[in-house]
Design an enzyme around this catalytic site. Structure first.
Site, mmCIF file in Angstrom:
data_model
loop_
_atom_site.group_PDB
_atom_site.id
_atom_site.type_symbol
_atom_site.label_atom_id
_atom_site.label_comp_id
_atom_site.label_asym_id
_atom_site.label_seq_id
_atom_site.Cartn_x
_atom_site.Cartn_y
_atom_site.Cartn_z
ATOM 1 N N GLY A 246 97.222 63.159 -14.526
ATOM 2 C CA GLY A 246 97.251 62.074 -13.578
ATOM 3 C C GLY A 246 98.543 61.631 -12.987
ATOM 4 O O GLY A 246 98.570 60.940 -12.245
ATOM 5 N N GLU A 281 98.143 65.312 -20.982
ATOM 6 C CA GLU A 281 97.692 66.490 -20.061
ATOM 7 C C GLU A 281 98.018 66.614 -18.696
ATOM 8 O O GLU A 281 97.135 66.785 -17.928
ATOM 9 C CB GLU A 281 95.896 66.744 -20.425
ATOM 10 C CG GLU A 281 95.509 66.584 -21.684
ATOM 11 C CD GLU A 281 93.886 66.337 -21.525
ATOM 12 O OE1 GLU A 281 93.458 66.051 -20.361
ATOM 13 O OE2 GLU A 281 93.137 66.490 -22.493
ATOM 14 N N PRO A 282 99.253 66.546 -18.231
ATOM 15 C CA PRO A 282 99.512 66.617 -16.970
ATOM 16 C C PRO A 282 99.182 67.943 -16.092
ATOM 17 O O PRO A 282 99.581 68.995 -17.045
ATOM 18 C CB PRO A 282 100.852 66.238 -16.788
ATOM 19 C CG PRO A 282 101.219 65.855 -18.112
ATOM 20 C CD PRO A 282 100.397 66.665 -19.264
ATOM 21 N N GLY A 283 98.969 68.074 -15.248
ATOM 22 C CA GLY A 283 98.711 69.253 -14.508
ATOM 23 C C GLY A 283 99.544 69.545 -13.038
ATOM 24 O O GLY A 283 100.505 69.972 -13.334
ATOM 25 N N ARG A 284 99.260 68.984 -12.368
ATOM 26 C CA ARG A 284 99.866 68.544 -11.038
ATOM 27 C C ARG A 284 101.524 68.227 -11.129
ATOM 28 O O ARG A 284 102.259 68.862 -10.521
ATOM 29 C CB ARG A 284 99.297 67.296 -10.088
ATOM 30 C CG ARG A 284 99.675 67.329 -8.759
ATOM 31 C CD ARG A 284 99.394 66.016 -8.170
ATOM 32 N NE ARG A 284 97.949 65.586 -8.381
ATOM 33 C CZ ARG A 284 96.862 66.037 -7.796
ATOM 34 N NH1 ARG A 284 97.112 66.410 -6.497
ATOM 35 N NH2 ARG A 284 95.724 65.767 -7.834
ATOM 36 N N ARG A 320 93.100 71.923 -0.256
ATOM 37 C CA ARG A 320 93.274 70.261 -0.309
ATOM 38 C C ARG A 320 93.350 69.515 1.035
ATOM 39 O O ARG A 320 92.765 68.617 1.119
ATOM 40 C CB ARG A 320 94.638 70.251 -0.997
ATOM 41 C CG ARG A 320 94.687 70.713 -2.265
ATOM 42 C CD ARG A 320 95.821 70.276 -3.378
ATOM 43 N NE ARG A 320 95.720 69.023 -3.849
ATOM 44 C CZ ARG A 320 96.117 67.779 -3.154
ATOM 45 N NH1 ARG A 320 97.063 68.057 -2.155
ATOM 46 N NH2 ARG A 320 95.789 66.716 -3.572
ATOM 47 N N CYS A 349 86.405 80.758 9.961
ATOM 48 C CA CYS A 349 85.353 80.313 11.242
ATOM 49 C C CYS A 349 84.675 79.297 10.780
ATOM 50 O O CYS A 349 83.782 78.877 10.321
ATOM 51 C CB CYS A 349 84.319 81.421 11.464
ATOM 52 S SG CYS A 349 84.765 83.254 11.824
ATOM 53 N N TYR A 378 96.607 73.069 -7.651
ATOM 54 C CA TYR A 378 95.406 73.078 -7.202
ATOM 55 C C TYR A 378 95.442 73.865 -5.598
ATOM 56 O O TYR A 378 94.901 73.343 -4.453
ATOM 57 C CB TYR A 378 94.598 71.420 -6.982
ATOM 58 C CG TYR A 378 94.684 70.788 -8.035
ATOM 59 C CD1 TYR A 378 93.936 71.349 -9.178
ATOM 60 C CD2 TYR A 378 95.496 69.910 -8.336
ATOM 61 C CE1 TYR A 378 93.644 70.481 -10.494
ATOM 62 C CE2 TYR A 378 95.489 69.174 -9.886
ATOM 63 C CZ TYR A 378 94.588 69.811 -10.651
ATOM 64 O OH TYR A 378 94.607 69.200 -11.824
HETATM 65 N N1 LLP Z 1 92.870 66.161 -17.883
HETATM 66 C C1 LLP Z 1 91.519 65.998 -17.230
HETATM 67 C C2 LLP Z 1 90.315 65.889 -18.237
HETATM 68 C C3 LLP Z 1 91.431 66.277 -15.990
HETATM 69 O O1 LLP Z 1 90.283 66.348 -15.347
HETATM 70 C C4 LLP Z 1 92.509 66.721 -15.141
HETATM 71 C C5 LLP Z 1 92.425 66.951 -13.785
HETATM 72 C C6 LLP Z 1 93.803 66.639 -15.804
HETATM 73 C C7 LLP Z 1 94.010 66.619 -17.058
HETATM 74 C C8 LLP Z 1 95.000 66.946 -14.848
HETATM 75 O O2 LLP Z 1 95.292 65.956 -13.930
HETATM 76 P P1 LLP Z 1 96.461 66.089 -13.136
HETATM 77 O O3 LLP Z 1 97.751 65.948 -13.950
HETATM 78 O O4 LLP Z 1 96.747 67.356 -12.514
HETATM 79 O O5 LLP Z 1 96.380 65.108 -12.169
HETATM 80 N N2 LLP Z 1 91.908 69.152 -7.359
HETATM 81 C C9 LLP Z 1 92.310 67.908 -6.998
HETATM 82 C C10 LLP Z 1 92.781 67.405 -8.377
HETATM 83 C C11 LLP Z 1 91.425 67.352 -9.333
HETATM 84 C C12 LLP Z 1 91.835 67.003 -10.713
HETATM 85 C C13 LLP Z 1 90.951 67.199 -11.769
HETATM 86 N N3 LLP Z 1 91.308 66.824 -13.216
HETATM 87 C C14 LLP Z 1 93.500 67.879 -5.954
HETATM 88 O O6 LLP Z 1 93.764 69.284 -5.368
HETATM 89 O O7 LLP Z 1 93.973 66.980 -5.898
#
Ligand code: LLP
Length: 427
Positions: A246, A281-284, A320, A349, A378
């Protein structure tokens, strides 16, 4: 305008955009367009800044690979010391191929199949985050069949209010499909404690993505802490507290960069009080700003008073803008200095196929190279083959070197799984 979205890794030299020491134009020429380009320096920098901020508390980073599961990015993060958070058997497979071992892996997700639970247990993952009573009972059955004890975390829905840019990426409020409602958690703990093949060792939450403030972490953690206290009173020690992902990133000038020290200050005291290990658990946060999407301008046209830039990338490469109304800064790789107000659209299209609408940006001409910023998370993972468009290539940059780390799909790839002559069976 927009320059602050550029980082030390994406700079201009004589006006031309560079990723580290490699020119965007060179990559586009050699790898073709559309192409995602990732800076390894950005990932290294973000990993070291986050782990430094969390240094005061026992922790492990588990990168949420859903944001970008590219093998080169996974390998880089693994070498830096990161674990990984997976949400499907496919992600587990990718993670294992990138060298992650069981103890490096956390398995989450609201709808794991029996097969996926089995795969997770066989891989010996550190934690399976369970999201419902039904899943817990299924996991008990699968673990019994394999003769193992599943290490389990409960994903709690702490019911907190989340302010972020889009309703689709809020997850931790009452009524969302994710997690176990916090007021039902103790009942589930009682059940878990009675199961022979379940060892409850963790509590987990993920309250949303691109979180604008730290408040949801604070509020959610309060709930987890109270719960952990009650669980301890029942005789079960919670060893891991997983606060999810997040952390936000800067897409636009006004967006704040996350204050990692403030993040740590919210979390560390709670973890210390619980004497538990922190999981994040950061992704973004890791991959978004590491990546840009390069696209070539095909045409310009005017229609109904609007000015369109038609590019060779659109919603099939970066969903996005279309799906979340998300803003991505778009520039010319070599701006002329002129500006224009345009819609940047792709060739698909669909009227919803756009990268930007009514955007004041560099004026571009056919043949120019567009740079779509903050596209490393993403982006590629959400891309599709709609309109039979082969998926883009992915390139990794390290200093003055670059490598194609995922080849562009071919037309043959698009039809590889199809049967030319269906093998009819009698029903
Ligand atoms: N952990 C869990 C359980 C999650 O569901 C998610 C993301 C993360 C970690 C990683 O979150 P982050 O650090 O990346 O915010 N496709 C969307 C974002 C969907 C996120 C889904 N869950 C976008 O492009 O903004």
């Amino acid at each position: 305008m927009g320059q602050s979205v550029l980082t030390a890794a994406f700079t201009r030299r004589d006006g031309a955009l560079y990723c580290e020491d490699v020119s965007a134009e060179v990559i586009a020429r050699e790898a073709g367009t559309p192409v995602f380009v990732y800076s390894s320096a950005v990932i290294r920098d973000r990993y070291s800044r986050l782990t430094a901020a969390l240094a005061g508390v026992k922790h492990r980073v588990h990168y949420a690979m859903k944001a970008n599961g590219n093998r080169a990015i996974l390998s880089l993060l693994r070498e830096l010391g990161s674990g990984v958070d997976v949400v499907s058997g496919g992600e587990l497979h990718r993670a294992q191929r990138a060298g992650f071992k069981g103890h490096d892996i956390i398995f989450g997700g609201v709808g794991k199949t029996i097969r996926e639970l089995r795969e997770g247990l066989k891989a010996g993952v550190k934690l399976i985050n369970v999201e419902s009573e039904a899943e817990l009972l299924m996991l008990e059955a699968v673990a019994r069949e394999l003769g193992v004890v599943a290490q389990v975390g409960l994903r709690i829905n702490p019911d907190v209010t989340v302010e972020n840019s889009h309703a689709y990426i809020a997850t931790g409020s009452r009524g969302h499909k994710f997690g176990i409602p916090h007021d039902e958690a103790l009942a589930l703990v009682k059940i878990a404690r009675g199961l022979e093949h379940i060892e409850l060792i963790g509590l987990d939450m993920h309250v949303g993505s691109q979180l604008a403030t730290l408040e949801p972490y604070r509020a959610g953690l309060d709930r987890l802490m109270e719960l952990a206290g009650r669980i301890a009173a029942m005789g079960t020690k919670i060893r891991y507290v997983d606060v999810g992902g997040g952390l936000p990133v800067r897409y636009d000038d006004g967006d704040p960069e996350p204050d990692l020290d403030a993040f740590a200050a919210v979390i560390a005291p709670v973890l210390k009080k619980l004497n538990a290990e922190l999981i994040v658990e950061p992704g973004r946060f890791f991959s978004a700003a590491s990546g840009v999407l390069l696209a070539r301008v095909l045409y310009r046209k005017r229609s109904g008073g609007k000015d369109y830039v038609i590019a060779d990338a659109g919603m099939t490469e970066l969903l996005r803008p279309s799906h979340y109304d998300a803003y991505h800064l778009i520039e010319s790789a070599t701006p002329s200095g002129e500006r224009a107000v345009v819609d940047v659209v792709g060739p698909v299209c669909e009227s919803g196929d756009f990268l930007a609408q009514d955007r004041e940006m560099d004026s571009v001409e056919p043949g120019d190279l567009l740079v779509v910023h903050t596209a490393g998370a993403y982006g590629y993972v959400m891309s599709s083959n709609y309109n039979a468009r082969p998926k883009a290539a992915e390139v990794m940059v390290d200093g003055a070197k670059f490598a194609v780390v995922t080849a562009r799909e071919t037309y043959d790839d698009l039809v590889r799984l199809e049967q030319a002559h269906p093998d009819w069976r009698d029903a």
